[in-house]
Motif scaffolding. Structure first.
Motif, PDB file in Angstrom:
ATOM      1  N   GLU A 154     -34.493  40.155 126.845  1.00 41.11           N
ATOM      2  CA  GLU A 154     -34.475  40.785 128.160  1.00 41.11           C
ATOM      3  C   GLU A 154     -33.127  41.391 128.504  1.00 41.11           C
ATOM      4  O   GLU A 154     -33.058  42.481 129.084  1.00 41.11           O
ATOM      5  CB  GLU A 154     -34.849  39.737 129.216  1.00 41.11           C
ATOM      6  N   ARG A 155     -32.042  40.736 128.111  1.00 39.18           N
ATOM      7  CA  ARG A 155     -30.718  41.126 128.596  1.00 39.18           C
ATOM      8  C   ARG A 155     -29.788  41.639 127.516  1.00 39.18           C
ATOM      9  O   ARG A 155     -28.669  42.042 127.822  1.00 39.18           O
ATOM     10  CB  ARG A 155     -30.053  39.940 129.311  1.00 39.18           C
ATOM     11  N   GLN A 209     -22.525  32.724 128.735  1.00 38.67           N
ATOM     12  CA  GLN A 209     -23.601  33.376 129.486  1.00 38.67           C
ATOM     13  C   GLN A 209     -24.934  32.667 129.260  1.00 38.67           C
ATOM     14  O   GLN A 209     -25.722  32.486 130.200  1.00 38.67           O
ATOM     15  CB  GLN A 209     -23.697  34.844 129.072  1.00 38.67           C
ATOM     16  N   SER A 252     -17.396  39.868 123.973  1.00 40.69           N
ATOM     17  CA  SER A 252     -17.484  40.269 125.374  1.00 40.69           C
ATOM     18  C   SER A 252     -16.121  40.708 125.873  1.00 40.69           C
ATOM     19  O   SER A 252     -15.113  40.559 125.189  1.00 40.69           O
ATOM     20  CB  SER A 252     -17.995  39.092 126.219  1.00 40.69           C
ATOM     21  N   LEU A 254     -27.238  30.980 132.181  1.00 43.03           N
ATOM     22  CA  LEU A 254     -28.606  31.459 132.408  1.00 43.03           C
ATOM     23  C   LEU A 254     -29.652  30.396 132.120  1.00 43.03           C
ATOM     24  O   LEU A 254     -30.723  30.391 132.741  1.00 43.03           O
ATOM     25  CB  LEU A 254     -28.867  32.698 131.549  1.00 43.03           C
ATOM     26  N   LEU A 301     -34.258  35.405 126.684  1.00 43.82           N
ATOM     27  CA  LEU A 301     -33.135  35.959 127.441  1.00 43.82           C
ATOM     28  C   LEU A 301     -32.421  37.045 126.646  1.00 43.82           C
ATOM     29  O   LEU A 301     -32.015  38.081 127.202  1.00 43.82           O
ATOM     30  CB  LEU A 301     -32.152  34.843 127.812  1.00 43.82           C
ATOM     31  N   LEU A 325     -25.622  38.286 124.376  1.00 44.41           N
ATOM     32  CA  LEU A 325     -25.038  37.380 125.360  1.00 44.41           C
ATOM     33  C   LEU A 325     -24.058  36.451 124.658  1.00 44.41           C
ATOM     34  O   LEU A 325     -24.218  36.139 123.474  1.00 44.41           O
ATOM     35  CB  LEU A 325     -26.125  36.538 126.039  1.00 44.41           C
TER      36      LEU A 325
END
Length: 341
Positions: free
Chosen positions: A23-24, A31, A62, A35, A20, A27
């Protein structure tokens, strides 16, 4: 049914989180919980474990209103490992080095000449810039035997000799994987090109060399001896396909004649495999674009019983190098990510 052990469960959760983050991007813990569906304590434990293992690190905060540990962002440590893709042809060797996230950090190109072990080692050293390499994938013409990763027979690269892959491994001290160059181009096409989202397709490579690669069920198919896709040997109207559509020959043909010849080669794959998609790669395929692809598709409709879409390659840059890097990254990530459990 075998019950997962705590160690196995940790390994699965860790890999899920790492994928993850790949890919993203960075985080936060909330999050990751959302996910993955994992509990707060489980996510806290895996963050601590992956941080201590040197795989992830804090990467800022964040924009959430709530401040504190849960607002901290975590990202992969990109320089934990580096990989190299190599495209070795008759006249030159090109190298690209990438970090664990796939970001390109170095490149080099050298003319072919002299000992290939020395040449590739020098190109890798230049591109790596002192960074240690985890995995190297080399793309070259020819049939690669699955059993030992060496060429079944010599190719037309000057200086190629039996046992070259083993010599590279000994010289570099890292895993070195040899793959047919068109197979690597197909991997790039599947990831970033015209075959994105396709489970089945055939890539026909048209350029200075002629070949093909087969992907079925989302997986590259090499054949028992590595010879799957060697369309150049196919006889079309009594002439080897490779002698009908090489760059030197194609430059003297109008588009309709070239499309007809390409369609006859593609017909064999469409009839036997029914892939649903044929991608035209190499210099000719890319330069011909949608126009050539459209004419090949029209001729195929006249020949083949099964429908097949034809697209021009859309991979930007060197598709062989990109496929080599993608393959190396898959291997390196499996290696590196499995160290923490």
């Amino acid at each position: 049914m075998k019950t997962a052990t705590p160690a196995m469960a940790r390994a699965i959760n860790d890999r899920l989180a790492l994928d993850l983050l790949l890919e993203r991007g960075p985080l936060s813990a909330p999050q990751l919980r959302t996910l993955t569906g994992l509990s707060r304590p489980t996510v806290s434990d895996l963050i601590e474990r992956l941080t201590e293992g040197g795989l992830i690190a804090a990467a800022g905060e964040s924009g959430e209103d709530r401040r504190g540990p849960n607002a901290r962002l975590y990202g992969l440590v990109a320089d934990r490992a580096h990989v190299a893709g190599v495209d070795l042809r008759r006249e030159s060797v090109a190298v690209t080095v990438a970090d664990l996230t796939g970001r390109i950090v170095g490149s080099a190109t050298k003319a072919v000449g002299g000992d290939l072990v020395d040449l590739v080692a020098a190109a890798l050293a230049e591109a790596a810039g002192g960074r240690p390499l985890d995995t190297v994938v080399v793309g070259a013409p020819g049939l690669v035997a699955p059993r030992d990763g060496e060429l079944v027979s010599s190719n037309d690269v000057p200086g190629w000799r039996p046992g070259l892959v083993a010599s590279w491994r000994e010289r570099l001290g890292v895993p070195v994987i040899l793959e047919n160059e068109v197979n690597l181009a197909a991997i790039a096409e599947l990831s970033t090109g015209a075959a994105q989202g396709a489970e089945d397709f055939v890539l026909i490579w048209l350029g200075d060399g002629v070949g093909a690669a087969i992907v079925l069920g989302g997986r590259l198919r090499r054949g028992m001896s590595g010879g799957a896709g060697e369309i150049g040997f196919l006889e079309v109207d009594g002439i080897a396909f490779c002698n009908l559509v090489t760059k030197a020959v194609a430059d003297g043909l109008d588009r309709a004649e070239l499309a007809g010849r390409v369609a006859k080669g593609a017909f064999a794959f469409v009839t036997l495999l029914d892939p649903g998609l044929v991608v035209l790669g190499g210099e000719i395929g890319q330069e011909g674009g949608d126009g050539l692809a459209g004419e090949v598709a029209a001729r195929l409709r006249e020949l083949a019983p099964a429908p097949a879409e034809v697209r021009a390659s859309t991979v930007a840059g060197n598709a062989v190098l990109q496929g080599a890097v993608l393959t190396a990254l898959t291997l390196a990530r499996d290696h590196v990510f499995s160290r923490v459990a």
